[in-house]
Design a protein around this motif. Structure first.
Motif, mmCIF file in Angstrom:
data_model
loop_
_atom_site.group_PDB
_atom_site.id
_atom_site.type_symbol
_atom_site.label_atom_id
_atom_site.label_comp_id
_atom_site.label_asym_id
_atom_site.label_seq_id
_atom_site.Cartn_x
_atom_site.Cartn_y
_atom_site.Cartn_z
ATOM 1 N N GLU A 605 0.867 -1.175 0.000
ATOM 2 C CA GLU A 605 0.000 0.000 0.000
ATOM 3 C C GLU A 605 0.908 1.230 0.000
ATOM 4 O O GLU A 605 1.572 1.510 0.989
ATOM 5 C CB GLU A 605 -0.928 -0.006 1.215
ATOM 6 N N TYR A 624 -0.721 10.402 -3.686
ATOM 7 C CA TYR A 624 -1.208 9.133 -4.232
ATOM 8 C C TYR A 624 -1.186 8.113 -3.100
ATOM 9 O O TYR A 624 -0.236 8.040 -2.316
ATOM 10 C CB TYR A 624 -0.331 8.638 -5.382
ATOM 11 N N ARG A 626 -2.535 3.885 -2.147
ATOM 12 C CA ARG A 626 -3.242 2.626 -2.421
ATOM 13 C C ARG A 626 -3.686 2.047 -1.089
ATOM 14 O O ARG A 626 -2.926 2.067 -0.110
ATOM 15 C CB ARG A 626 -2.350 1.636 -3.161
ATOM 16 N N ASP A 659 -7.151 2.834 -5.469
ATOM 17 C CA ASP A 659 -6.055 3.753 -5.798
ATOM 18 C C ASP A 659 -6.637 5.149 -5.946
ATOM 19 O O ASP A 659 -7.642 5.328 -6.647
ATOM 20 C CB ASP A 659 -5.378 3.340 -7.103
ATOM 21 N N LYS A 683 -10.265 8.392 -8.287
ATOM 22 C CA LYS A 683 -10.157 7.156 -7.507
ATOM 23 C C LYS A 683 -10.610 5.969 -8.356
ATOM 24 O O LYS A 683 -11.649 6.024 -9.032
ATOM 25 C CB LYS A 683 -11.030 7.256 -6.251
#
Length: 891
Positions: A605, A624, A626, A659, A683
């Motif tokens: 992540e 950014y 994840r 993401d 997203k």
């Protein structure tokens, strides 16, 4: 102790000021060339000065305010003849205390600001760097101050206090003026001489100049300087100012006025953040997970406002220490107990009452905070003339306990416990009950000025039961339970003035009882059913680095790696490869023993954020991240309800992955009292849970046959203008956003809208919120709240047709239509009692009107067949103005 070896007079002054409340006044040209050699322990200051100034033609005088005057040739007299000479005052040189006393007195603060604090043992060269750290606390209660700006002049280097009120700065070893500022605080400074690594705890006072607010540094322009974006921070003072439906300050209702945060309808506390579902938010209360954050069908949040200290919502750039949900993290923390005296707050409203007590236990090292809240809506329903209401019942309560013990400057232990319980019956004999339980234990340890950490253990449980005993033949009880136990270790290491490393690890053990149906009584014909338990272990490691690349460019780079193991004992169905899952495609059943791993998922992540500052007033940020989610909420309603069930990932249900990329521009005006921002995000969501038409979610032993793994995307732009201080304050937000879902299955019942993207249940493109507060004087203020948003999507029946003489209904594509748009206007008047400090207690009244215009905003659209004709009806929760009155008190 005072020890000098051929040092200039200025060093003597610095050491005395650092070890006492004395302040020297002298002409530097008159002491040039004066070198001091002395070593004394516990000597009065006059004796020390007489010894060092002997044969120097210098005189000294000390007044009652501890001012020391050094003159040459002519003595200074601080008192009239006949009075005791100031030089005879007995004052000893004492070692400096690096933790200031909690005294809220202007003269005391003035003395602290004049005093010179010598930090660290040693005498490093100016080119060498040292670290100063400590805690910032409120003088009146000892509570830690979160988010206060701590910076030094003349260098301008700054930081902000963390969730525990701790700060840390690495600076060249020399003399500084250290400032502490924050919203609602009186700005204060300390004179420091930084020699080596050391600690200085600082006390601050509230700013009571209500009408002429002079708090200029809103967390020292954190809106511009921080790398964090997509974060919303609220304190309880802000939350209390926003009018709500039933008159009580509500954490979740205020969050709904912020950009990017929505709800599907009135009376719902489920949050949809940037196009995510309500289950995609990690809700933490003192680090413990809360699974249902609402009371009374969603009209109240589950958090007592008298307990709450601060609220932080992360919508983007989620810190690496958090994980387990796709969309956001809502981190709510309660206050520490008052370290000085017994203190209480409470309120009495039309439907609820609440009370909180706090104070020290034996001494200031032990504090407690307890609170409780309950409703008498059950009694009020009995007084209404309608028989339908008379047959209904609704009640809830919640309670909080927090204990804190400070062992020393390096070790603190905090324990908290929380419980909430609801019970209701709606014009029937079916009784619904649901309960939240949460507890946490946190040990905080400061190793040194550069390294600090904590270990936290948490326990969370959510369970509900539904009973029906009216008809003995079908009397039954349905129950569900989710239990979660977690442990996490977090640490922060100040590697240098350019790198701050944060790292940690944690594990969570899940134990779910998915459902149990039992008959009640000997006459019941209900066949009992109990689904197999679900267990899993979720673990993660993380590390992140806050990097100062240059004076204008900052970055945070982090990596979180999560692991998930679904555990036995359990039987797992295997399905025919290449075919849609259904009972007819089951080809095998595999049995797994206790603690045996039946499925494993893992993955990285990423967490990246950066900020480039054009100047002190504007910056651009990008991020950014994840995220991965291994637990899913299954619900056949658009809002959170007590009958929702949570399902763990397993061999047939994959985890969700998200993401998100975002970029934003931030600008402050009017000396940082006005904040503006615009953020754009995109997203992408993978393996989002959706359902086949007619899906059965309760007591389904093969629930994976009714679940569809969908793909989602969400994007939008958020605007925010916020005025932080002054007689007029508040914020205006506008959000344009879309939330879309697409399914691609193996059979026709798994393909929705021909496999094209369709709006999610919470897709509401336009959203406008205005919150404003105006203070007439110290006792009277008014607040208003305006909300507008696009109506949520719905699926409508378009026609009816006959098949073998049976009437069938033809529906539109999923979510092809919308309910009418929503708007609402609320207003409230706040009346405070007098502000005499000597009063034992203080009180205030909050009088408001929710939905001032009486608009009948649609909560849902439903259809009935009347005389063979299908007619549509609109249901409104609050279709008229709702007056509220709340009496608040504190002592």
């Amino acid at each position: 102790m005072l020890s000098l070896a051929d040092e200039p007079f200025e060093i003597l002054v610095q050491k005395v000021e650092a070890q006492s409340t004395y302040h020297f006044y002298y002409d530097t040209t008159q002491v040039q060339g004066l070198r001091i050699t002395i070593q004394v322990v516990g000597q009065p200051l006059p004796s020390v000065l007489k010894a060092v100034l002997k044969d120097s033609k210098l005189y000294f005088a000390i007044d009652e305010q501890h001012n020391v005057f050094i003159t040459k040739g002519t003595p200074v007299y601080t008192q009239l003849p006949g009075e005791q000479s100031a030089t005879s005052v007995t004052t000893h040189i004492l070692p400096v205390k690096k933790s200031e006393r909690l005294i809220s007195d202007p003269d005391h603060f003035s003395a602290l600001e004049r005093r010179l604090y010598e930090i660290g043992n040693g005498n490093r060269q100016l080119s060498e760097k040292s670290t100063i750290s400590g805690y910032v606390r409120l003088a009146t209660s000892g509570e830690p101050i979160v988010g206060a700006a701590v910076y030094v002049e003349p260098s301008g280097l700054s930081t902000a206090t963390d969730a525990e009120g701790r700060y840390s700065l690495t600076l060249p070893s020399t003399r500084y003026e250290l400032w502490v500022k924050g919203i609602g605080l009186r700005s204060t400074k300390r004179q420091i001489l930084l020699r080596a690594d050391g600690r200085l705890d600082i006390v601050v006072d509230n700013n009571n100049t209500t009408l002429q607010e002079v708090i200029i540094q809103g967390q020292h322009n954190k809106n511009v300087t921080s790398t964090q974006m997509g974060i919303e921070q609220l304190d309880i003072k802000t939350i209390r100012q926003v009018p709500t439906a039933l008159g009580e300050a509500d954490v979740l209702r205020v969050l709904l006025t912020l950009p990017g945060v929505k709800s599907v309808g009135e009376g719902s506390t489920g949050l949809n953040v940037r196009g995510g579902g309500t289950d995609q938010n990690l809700i933490l209360f003192n680090s413990a997970t809360i699974y249902n954050p609402s009371h009374l069908f969603g009209f109240f949040s589950a958090f007592n406002p008298d307990i709450v200290d601060k609220v932080e919502l992360y919508k983007a750039a989620i810190p690496a220490q958090f994980g387990g949900r796709l969309s956001s993290v809502l981190d709510i923390t309660s206050r520490d107990g008052n370290t000085e005296k017994l203190h209480g707050t409470g309120g009495i409203g039309l439907l609820t009452s609440r009370l909180a007590l706090e104070g020290p236990i034996v001494n200031k090292k032990n504090t407690f905070l307890v609170g409780g809240r309950t409703t008498y809506s059950d009694w009020l329903l009995k007084q209404l003339p309608s028989k339908e209401f008379n047959r209904s019942a609704a009640a809830f309560y919640d309670g909080n306990v927090q204990l804190k013990h400070i062992f020393n400057n390096h070790n603190t232990l905090t324990g908290s416990a929380y419980i909430s319980r609801d019970r209701f019956r709606l014009a029937s004999d079916t009784v619904y009950r649901y309960t939240n339980q949460a507890a946490s234990l946190k040990w905080q340890h400061v190793v040194n000025e550069r390294l600090a950490g904590n270990i936290t253990g948490t326990y969370s449980r959510y369970y509900y039961d539904i009973t029906n005993q009216n008809n003995p033949a079908v009397a039954s009880a349905l129950s569900y339970s989710l239990l979660q136990a977690s442990v996490q270790a977090d640490a922060s290491y100040l590697l240098s003035d350019k790198h701050t490393i944060e790292f940690g690890a944690g594990s969570t053990l899940y134990n779910i009882e998915p459902g149990s149906l039992k008959p009640l009584g000997n006459e019941s014909l209900i066949a009992g059913t109990t689904l197999a338990h679900e267990k899993a272990l979720e673990s993660a490691l993380y590390v992140s680095d806050k990097i100062t690349i240059g004076p204008r460019l900052l970055a945070t780079v982090g990596l979180r790696y999560s692991f998930f193991n679904a555990l036995g004992p359990r039987n797992v169905y295997r399905y025919l490869s290449g075919a849609a899952r259904s009972e007819s495609t089951i080809i095998d059943t595999v049995a797994y023993g206790a603690s045996q791993v039946l499925a494993t998922y893992h993955g990285p992540e990423y967490r990246v954020a950066a900020r480039y500052a054009f100047n002190d007033n504007s910056s651009v940020k990008l991020s950014y991240n994840r995220t991965r989610q291994y637990i899913h909420m299954l619900s056949n309603t658009t809002v959170m309800s007590p009958t929702d069930v949570w399902k763990l990932s397993d061999a047939n249900v994959r985890p969700q992955v998200g993401d998100q990329a975002a970029i934003g521009y931030y600008r402050d005006a009017k000396q940082h009292t006005i904040e503006t921002s615009v953020e754009i995000y995109y997203k992408k969501l993978h393996d989002v849970v959706d359902y086949k038409s007619g899906a059965l979610l309760l007591l389904n032993s093969h629930i994976e046959t009714d679940i569809i793994n969908a793909q989602g995307r969400a994007y939008g732009v958020e605007f925010l203008v916020r005025k932080l201080t002054g007689k007029i304050n508040g914020w205006l937000s506008y959000t344009y956003s879309r939330s879309l879902i697409r399914t691609k299955g193996l059979s026709s019942d798994e393909i929705i809208n021909q496999g094209k993207y369709y709006p999610s249940n919470f897709d509401k493109p336009h959203d406008v919120s205005l919150v404003g507060n105006y203070r007439f004087n110290k006792r009277f203020s008014t607040s208003l709240n305006f909300v507008y948003n696009t109506g949520r999507p719905i699926t409508l029946p378009l026609a009816k047709y006959y098949v073998n003489n049976t009437v069938r209904v033809y529906y539109s594509e999923r979510n092809a239509y919308r309910v009418p748009d929503y708007y609402r206007f609320d207003i409230a008047l706040n009346i405070e009692g007098n502000h005499k400090i000597t009063k034992f207690s203080h009180s205030s009244w909050n009088i408001g009107i929710y939905n001032l215009t009486g608009r009948k905003n649609p909560y849902s659209i439903y259809f009935k067949s009347v005389d063979g004709v299908v007619k549509g009806y609109k249901l409104s929760i609050f279709g008229r103005p709702i007056p509220t009155v709340t009496y608040n008190f504190k002592f």
